[in-house]
Design an enzyme around this catalytic site. Structure first.
Site, PDB file in Angstrom:
ATOM      1  N   LYS A   1       1.874   3.951  -3.024  1.00  0.00           N
ATOM      2  CA  LYS A   1       1.269   5.292  -2.454  1.00  0.00           C
ATOM      3  C   LYS A   1       2.388   6.091  -3.292  1.00  0.00           C
ATOM      4  O   LYS A   1       2.737   7.229  -3.810  1.00  0.00           O
ATOM      5  CB  LYS A   1       0.612   5.154  -1.369  1.00  0.00           C
ATOM      6  CG  LYS A   1      -0.749   4.711  -1.979  1.00  0.00           C
ATOM      7  CD  LYS A   1      -2.020   5.429  -2.445  1.00  0.00           C
ATOM      8  CE  LYS A   1      -2.159   6.801  -1.669  1.00  0.00           C
ATOM      9  NZ  LYS A   1      -3.602   7.406  -2.644  1.00  0.00           N
TER      10      LYS A   1
ATOM     11  N   TYR B   1       0.752  -1.346  -0.060  1.00  0.00           N
ATOM     12  CA  TYR B   1      -0.133  -0.277   0.001  1.00  0.00           C
ATOM     13  C   TYR B   1       0.661   0.999  -0.014  1.00  0.00           C
ATOM     14  O   TYR B   1       0.569   1.642  -0.719  1.00  0.00           O
ATOM     15  CB  TYR B   1      -0.757   0.290   1.421  1.00  0.00           C
ATOM     16  CG  TYR B   1      -1.720   1.426   0.971  1.00  0.00           C
ATOM     17  CD1 TYR B   1      -2.452   1.691   0.322  1.00  0.00           C
ATOM     18  CD2 TYR B   1      -1.728   1.879   2.889  1.00  0.00           C
ATOM     19  CE1 TYR B   1      -2.444   3.602   1.112  1.00  0.00           C
ATOM     20  CE2 TYR B   1      -2.243   2.889   3.202  1.00  0.00           C
ATOM     21  CZ  TYR B   1      -2.797   3.384   2.302  1.00  0.00           C
ATOM     22  OH  TYR B   1      -2.783   4.868   1.843  1.00  0.00           O
TER      23      TYR B   1
END
Length: 490
Positions: free
Chosen positions: A241, A237
């Site tokens: 990002k 994640y």
């Protein structure tokens, strides 16, 4: 920094919101409709095959939520008219060019009308498939930027990232952008296009070998974690990002761009009412597990600071930042929206709030019995955790397995229940382990400047986002945990 009136800024704006069914996007949409019904248009992009299915998702996953009850009370029978006039539901997919919008007339309308783009589309799953996470969090950010560049009236593009792109470093995490190829551990060779090609080749290999979809999913999840850790990030994640931020900074050109990095987002503090939350968010998975009796021991340092921030404060910060950076095609500005610097919350306090709340208001299990909770055994090192788990659970589990076989599965239910608890705790440790001994504090110097400027032009404090105003004990005991019980527990 001098700001105008924020409510007036929102008037007659055409705003494109991606990831419209997400937690923050719903709060953002509700707030605008409630405080500025004279917004020109909200284009809500959500993943759907066509307009009919997009409208169904909008009605069931957005407007039907309890979040909109204050707006419904305020507008009464006029709400449907307001929605029809102000909202255009857009079926699309940010992993595709032109955001996957097939209606070319609608695409051209948005390019002609939109003056604010807010990118809230993301997958926040820590161990998402690498191809899915890269497609949404990294390449999706690029597609949103490319779309925004074609909007003739564009005032600003606001991208929501996460403060945890900074990784697990100790000390003060600054509000600084990432350069292309920059890594947390100094390893060279990070290239977004190379990563994309690498995973595509891996997918081809897996499919050529006739692997099942389940096997491919597991392999893609493992690949994401491997690639993230190779370059210093703890999970897929935050890695994807961070790469999304790199692409935006590299390709922005003269586009007015602002990045908001929230920390752990919790339930609403005040608006539209306290305690609204949706889905099992980061720390809430621990709350749910503890209340249901699944967690009796855990790993971590009680002195660790848990950086939490209520969702409505994040949305307010976004709205103020939008206005502050409209028509300013200068350097990209980053705002870290959190609480660790100005109003730190400690891990030990969270444990006490959970114990106090669920001792007074125990969860009732399926059999109708209250679940008794006690003080969690907190182990401060990974080795002590492994020893505790082996002595307290794994040895008894092995013994129970042998007895269960001898007695023709008589203790089958007990065995599976204990096995599930062990598996659950191990999974929590695997996902959140990197943050359990986290020593970082998130700098919010830029955000503090924004807060000071907002006070000058927001005397009614409609767009509050100062974490110093939060009494953590009161918030968790009377707002957040009751909200989690009401909206999240199943």
């Amino acid at each position: 920094m001098e700001l105008g009136n924020i409510v007036q800024f929102l008037e007659n704006r055409a705003i494109l919101v991606t990831g419209a069914t997400g937690f923050l996007a719903k709060i953002f949409t509700e707030k605008i409709l409630r405080v500025q019904p004279n917004v020109k248009k909200l284009y809500l992009l959500l993943r759907a095959a066509d307009s009919k299915s997009a409208l169904q998702r909008f009605n069931s996953e957005i407007i039907a939520k309890d979040l909109f009850r204050v707006l419904k009370e305020k507008c009464g029978t006029d709400l449907n008219t307001l929605i029809a006039q102000k909202i255009t539901v857009v079926p699309g997919d940010i992993t595709c060019d032109n955001l996957g919008v097939k209606d070319l007339n609608l695409v051209e309308e948005m390019w002609r009308e939109v003056d604010v783009v807010v990118n809230l589309a993301a997958t926040t799953n820590f161990d998402e498939r690498y191809d899915v996470s890269l497609g949404i969090n990294t390449m999706g950010a690029k597609h949103v930027l490319n779309f925004a560049k074609k909007c003739a009236k564009l005032k600003v593009l606001l991208h929501v990232s996460t403060a945890y792109v900074s990784g697990e470093k100790e000390g003060l995490m600054l509000e600084t952008p990432y350069n292309m190829g920059e890594t947390l551990n100094g390893t060279s060779g990070l290239d977004v296009e190379v990563e994309k090609k690498f995973l595509e080749e891996k997918l081809k290999e897996l499919r050529a070998e006739n692997n099942s979809e389940q096997s491919i999913t597991l392999a893609m999840k493992d690949l994401g974690i491997q690639r993230a850790r190779k370059f210093g990030w703890p999970n897929t994640y935050v890695f994807t990002k961070a790469m999304g931020e790199m692409l935006l900074g590299h390709l922005k050109g003269n586009t007015p761009l602002v990045i908001v990095r929230p920390t752990i987002i919790t339930s609403t503090f005040k608006e539209p009412f306290p305690g609204w939350v949706e889905g099992v968010r980061t720390i809430d998975s621990l709350t749910v597990g503890y209340a249901k009796g699944r967690i009796t021991c855990f790993l971590g340092d009680p002195r660790t600071i848990v950086d939490a921030i209520p969702a409505d404060m994040v949305v307010n910060a976004m709205m103020v930042a939008m206005m502050a950076h409209a028509n300013q095609p200068s350097e990209m500005t980053i705002y870290q929206v959190g609480s660790s610097l100005s109003n730190p919350l400690h891990y030990s306090s969270l444990q006490n709030y959970g114990l106090n709340y669920f001792s007074k208001h125990p969860w009732i299990d399926k059999a109708g019995n209250p679940v008794k909770v006690g003080k969690i055994t907190v182990l401060r090192t990974m080795s002590s955790f492994r020893r505790y788990l082996a002595i307290r659970y794994l040895l008894p589990l092995k013994g129970l397995q042998i007895v269960n076989v001898a007695l023709c599965q008589y203790f089958g239910g007990l065995y599976h229940d204990l096995h599930r608890k062990i598996k659950f705790v191990n999974r929590m440790i695997e996902l959140y382990g990197p943050y359990l001994f986290f020593k970082g504090i998130y700098d919010d110097l830029n955000t503090e400047k924004l807060r000071r400027a907002a006070r000058e032009c927001d005397p009614e404090n409609l767009f509050y986002f100062d974490p110093k105003s939060i009494n953590w004990e009161d918030y968790f005991m009377n707002t957040h945990i009751p909200g989690v019980v009401k909206y999240v527990f199943k």
